[in-house]
Design a protein around this motif. Structure first.
Motif, PDB file in Angstrom:
ATOM      1  N   ALA A  14      14.825   2.913   3.044  1.00 30.03           N
ATOM      2  CA  ALA A  14      14.385   1.674   3.689  1.00 30.03           C
ATOM      3  C   ALA A  14      12.999   1.286   3.178  1.00 30.03           C
ATOM      4  O   ALA A  14      12.147   2.126   2.925  1.00 30.03           O
ATOM      5  CB  ALA A  14      14.345   1.850   5.199  1.00 30.03           C
ATOM      6  N   ASP A  15      12.793   0.008   2.998  1.00 30.29           N
ATOM      7  CA  ASP A  15      11.519  -0.501   2.509  1.00 30.29           C
ATOM      8  C   ASP A  15      10.682  -0.919   3.710  1.00 30.29           C
ATOM      9  O   ASP A  15      10.876  -1.985   4.275  1.00 30.29           O
ATOM     10  CB  ASP A  15      11.755  -1.690   1.579  1.00 30.29           C
ATOM     11  CG  ASP A  15      10.473  -2.145   0.917  1.00 30.29           C
ATOM     12  OD1 ASP A  15       9.523  -1.344   0.860  1.00 30.29           O
ATOM     13  OD2 ASP A  15      10.424  -3.296   0.470  1.00 30.29           O
ATOM     14  N   PHE A  16       9.761  -0.052   4.118  1.00 28.18           N
ATOM     15  CA  PHE A  16       8.928  -0.333   5.272  1.00 28.18           C
ATOM     16  C   PHE A  16       7.702  -1.128   4.857  1.00 28.18           C
ATOM     17  O   PHE A  16       7.121  -0.862   3.807  1.00 28.18           O
ATOM     18  CB  PHE A  16       8.475   0.970   5.928  1.00 28.18           C
ATOM     19  CG  PHE A  16       9.605   1.767   6.500  1.00 28.18           C
ATOM     20  CD1 PHE A  16      10.193   1.399   7.696  1.00 28.18           C
ATOM     21  CD2 PHE A  16      10.090   2.879   5.836  1.00 28.18           C
ATOM     22  CE1 PHE A  16      11.238   2.124   8.226  1.00 28.18           C
ATOM     23  CE2 PHE A  16      11.129   3.609   6.361  1.00 28.18           C
ATOM     24  CZ  PHE A  16      11.713   3.228   7.553  1.00 28.18           C
ATOM     25  N   PRO A  17       7.285  -2.073   5.674  1.00 29.79           N
ATOM     26  CA  PRO A  17       6.056  -2.805   5.354  1.00 29.79           C
ATOM     27  C   PRO A  17       4.853  -1.877   5.484  1.00 29.79           C
ATOM     28  O   PRO A  17       4.869  -0.929   6.278  1.00 29.79           O
ATOM     29  CB  PRO A  17       6.015  -3.907   6.417  1.00 29.79           C
ATOM     30  CG  PRO A  17       6.858  -3.396   7.532  1.00 29.79           C
ATOM     31  CD  PRO A  17       7.892  -2.496   6.926  1.00 29.79           C
ATOM     32  N   PRO A  18       3.802  -2.102   4.698  1.00 29.92           N
ATOM     33  CA  PRO A  18       2.615  -1.250   4.798  1.00 29.92           C
ATOM     34  C   PRO A  18       1.958  -1.391   6.163  1.00 29.92           C
ATOM     35  O   PRO A  18       1.971  -2.466   6.761  1.00 29.92           O
ATOM     36  CB  PRO A  18       1.704  -1.764   3.684  1.00 29.92           C
ATOM     37  CG  PRO A  18       2.194  -3.126   3.363  1.00 29.92           C
ATOM     38  CD  PRO A  18       3.652  -3.173   3.731  1.00 29.92           C
ATOM     39  N   LEU A  19       1.408  -0.292   6.652  1.00 32.70           N
ATOM     40  CA  LEU A  19       0.746  -0.308   7.949  1.00 32.70           C
ATOM     41  C   LEU A  19      -0.725  -0.681   7.832  1.00 32.70           C
ATOM     42  O   LEU A  19      -1.325  -1.143   8.789  1.00 32.70           O
ATOM     43  CB  LEU A  19       0.877   1.063   8.620  1.00 32.70           C
ATOM     44  CG  LEU A  19       2.303   1.507   8.907  1.00 32.70           C
ATOM     45  CD1 LEU A  19       2.302   2.919   9.488  1.00 32.70           C
ATOM     46  CD2 LEU A  19       2.984   0.546   9.854  1.00 32.70           C
ATOM     47  N   LEU A  20      -1.315  -0.446   6.678  1.00 32.19           N
ATOM     48  CA  LEU A  20      -2.724  -0.751   6.446  1.00 32.19           C
ATOM     49  C   LEU A  20      -2.867  -1.519   5.147  1.00 32.19           C
ATOM     50  O   LEU A  20      -2.073  -1.336   4.224  1.00 32.19           O
ATOM     51  CB  LEU A  20      -3.545   0.545   6.320  1.00 32.19           C
ATOM     52  CG  LEU A  20      -3.560   1.506   7.505  1.00 32.19           C
ATOM     53  CD1 LEU A  20      -4.229   2.809   7.102  1.00 32.19           C
ATOM     54  CD2 LEU A  20      -4.291   0.885   8.676  1.00 32.19           C
ATOM     55  N   ASP A  21      -3.884  -2.347   5.057  1.00 32.47           N
ATOM     56  CA  ASP A  21      -4.193  -2.924   3.755  1.00 32.47           C
ATOM     57  C   ASP A  21      -5.303  -2.084   3.123  1.00 32.47           C
ATOM     58  O   ASP A  21      -5.866  -1.181   3.750  1.00 32.47           O
ATOM     59  CB  ASP A  21      -4.562  -4.410   3.860  1.00 32.47           C
ATOM     60  CG  ASP A  21      -5.859  -4.668   4.613  1.00 32.47           C
ATOM     61  OD1 ASP A  21      -6.730  -3.776   4.674  1.00 32.47           O
ATOM     62  OD2 ASP A  21      -6.013  -5.782   5.137  1.00 32.47           O
ATOM     63  N   TRP A  22      -5.624  -2.342   1.872  1.00 28.82           N
ATOM     64  CA  TRP A  22      -6.574  -1.499   1.142  1.00 28.82           C
ATOM     65  C   TRP A  22      -7.949  -1.488   1.790  1.00 28.82           C
ATOM     66  O   TRP A  22      -8.614  -0.459   1.846  1.00 28.82           O
ATOM     67  CB  TRP A  22      -6.648  -1.940  -0.308  1.00 28.82           C
ATOM     68  CG  TRP A  22      -7.437  -0.993  -1.136  1.00 28.82           C
ATOM     69  CD1 TRP A  22      -8.604  -1.235  -1.787  1.00 28.82           C
ATOM     70  CD2 TRP A  22      -7.138   0.390  -1.384  1.00 28.82           C
ATOM     71  NE1 TRP A  22      -9.042  -0.103  -2.440  1.00 28.82           N
ATOM     72  CE2 TRP A  22      -8.162   0.905  -2.201  1.00 28.82           C
ATOM     73  CE3 TRP A  22      -6.107   1.239  -0.998  1.00 28.82           C
ATOM     74  CZ2 TRP A  22      -8.182   2.238  -2.637  1.00 28.82           C
ATOM     75  CZ3 TRP A  22      -6.120   2.557  -1.429  1.00 28.82           C
ATOM     76  CH2 TRP A  22      -7.151   3.031  -2.235  1.00 28.82           C
ATOM     77  N   GLU A  23      -8.398  -2.610   2.317  1.00 25.51           N
ATOM     78  CA  GLU A  23      -9.705  -2.664   2.978  1.00 25.51           C
ATOM     79  C   GLU A  23      -9.740  -1.759   4.211  1.00 25.51           C
ATOM     80  O   GLU A  23     -10.744  -1.117   4.487  1.00 25.51           O
ATOM     81  CB  GLU A  23     -10.065  -4.103   3.358  1.00 25.51           C
ATOM     82  CG  GLU A  23     -10.435  -4.967   2.166  1.00 25.51           C
ATOM     83  CD  GLU A  23     -11.595  -4.395   1.362  1.00 25.51           C
ATOM     84  OE1 GLU A  23     -12.593  -3.947   1.957  1.00 25.51           O
ATOM     85  OE2 GLU A  23     -11.475  -4.375   0.120  1.00 25.51           O
ATOM     86  N   GLU A  24      -8.646  -1.695   4.949  1.00 27.59           N
ATOM     87  CA  GLU A  24      -8.587  -0.811   6.112  1.00 27.59           C
ATOM     88  C   GLU A  24      -8.638   0.652   5.695  1.00 27.59           C
ATOM     89  O   GLU A  24      -9.258   1.486   6.361  1.00 27.59           O
ATOM     90  CB  GLU A  24      -7.322  -1.090   6.924  1.00 27.59           C
ATOM     91  CG  GLU A  24      -7.356  -2.427   7.634  1.00 27.59           C
ATOM     92  CD  GLU A  24      -6.011  -2.803   8.226  1.00 27.59           C
ATOM     93  OE1 GLU A  24      -6.016  -3.277   9.373  1.00 27.59           O
ATOM     94  OE2 GLU A  24      -4.975  -2.625   7.549  1.00 27.59           O
ATOM     95  N   VAL A  25      -8.013   0.980   4.575  1.00 25.87           N
ATOM     96  CA  VAL A  25      -8.062   2.353   4.062  1.00 25.87           C
ATOM     97  C   VAL A  25      -9.500   2.710   3.679  1.00 25.87           C
ATOM     98  O   VAL A  25      -9.995   3.785   4.032  1.00 25.87           O
ATOM     99  CB  VAL A  25      -7.113   2.524   2.850  1.00 25.87           C
ATOM    100  CG1 VAL A  25      -7.327   3.859   2.166  1.00 25.87           C
ATOM    101  CG2 VAL A  25      -5.667   2.367   3.289  1.00 25.87           C
ATOM    102  N   LEU A  26     -10.182   1.823   2.987  1.00 27.50           N
ATOM    103  CA  LEU A  26     -11.568   2.084   2.582  1.00 27.50           C
ATOM    104  C   LEU A  26     -12.485   2.187   3.799  1.00 27.50           C
ATOM    105  O   LEU A  26     -13.393   3.026   3.836  1.00 27.50           O
ATOM    106  CB  LEU A  26     -12.054   0.992   1.625  1.00 27.50           C
ATOM    107  CG  LEU A  26     -11.373   0.974   0.264  1.00 27.50           C
ATOM    108  CD1 LEU A  26     -11.884  -0.209  -0.558  1.00 27.50           C
ATOM    109  CD2 LEU A  26     -11.573   2.282  -0.468  1.00 27.50           C
TER     110      LEU A  26
END
Length: 103
Positions: A14-26
């Motif tokens: 299944a292709d799940f949508p990302p839970l975080l964007d890159w800025e949130e990871v940083l």
């Protein structure tokens, strides 16, 4: 039985949508470096080898070095925690000896 196996295989793809964007990871990395290192290390343990090679190939060599530093940070933390746990064990043994003398 094959229907169950096929259903399971389809659900794993299944292709799940990302839970975080890159800025949130940083932001997570800046605010909680140790927690980020722990989560990254565990995530690296769950990914298939071919996915890791593909993810860090090409222009993402800097990402590979960053992941290595992050895992090393978590490893250093675990070593420090092991050292503290060993000291705590010695102290508890001293307490047990002191209580045995009083008994």
């Amino acid at each position: 039985m094959n229907d169950v196996q096929n259903d399971t295989a389809d659900s794993l793809r299944a292709d799940f949508p990302p839970l975080l964007d890159w800025e949130e990871v940083l932001q997570d990395e800046r605010e909680d470096r140790l927690g980020f290192a722990r989560r990254t290390t565990y995530a690296l343990l769950t990914l298939a080898g071919e996915g890791l090679v593909e993810g860090f190939a090409g222009s993402n060599r800097a990402g590979l070095e960053g992941a290595r530093r992050t895992a090393a940070l978590f490893q250093a933390h675990l070593r420090q925690m092991q050292h503290f746990a060993e000291i705590a064990e010695v102290r508890l043994e001293q307490v047990a000896k002191a209580l045995a003398v009083d008994a």
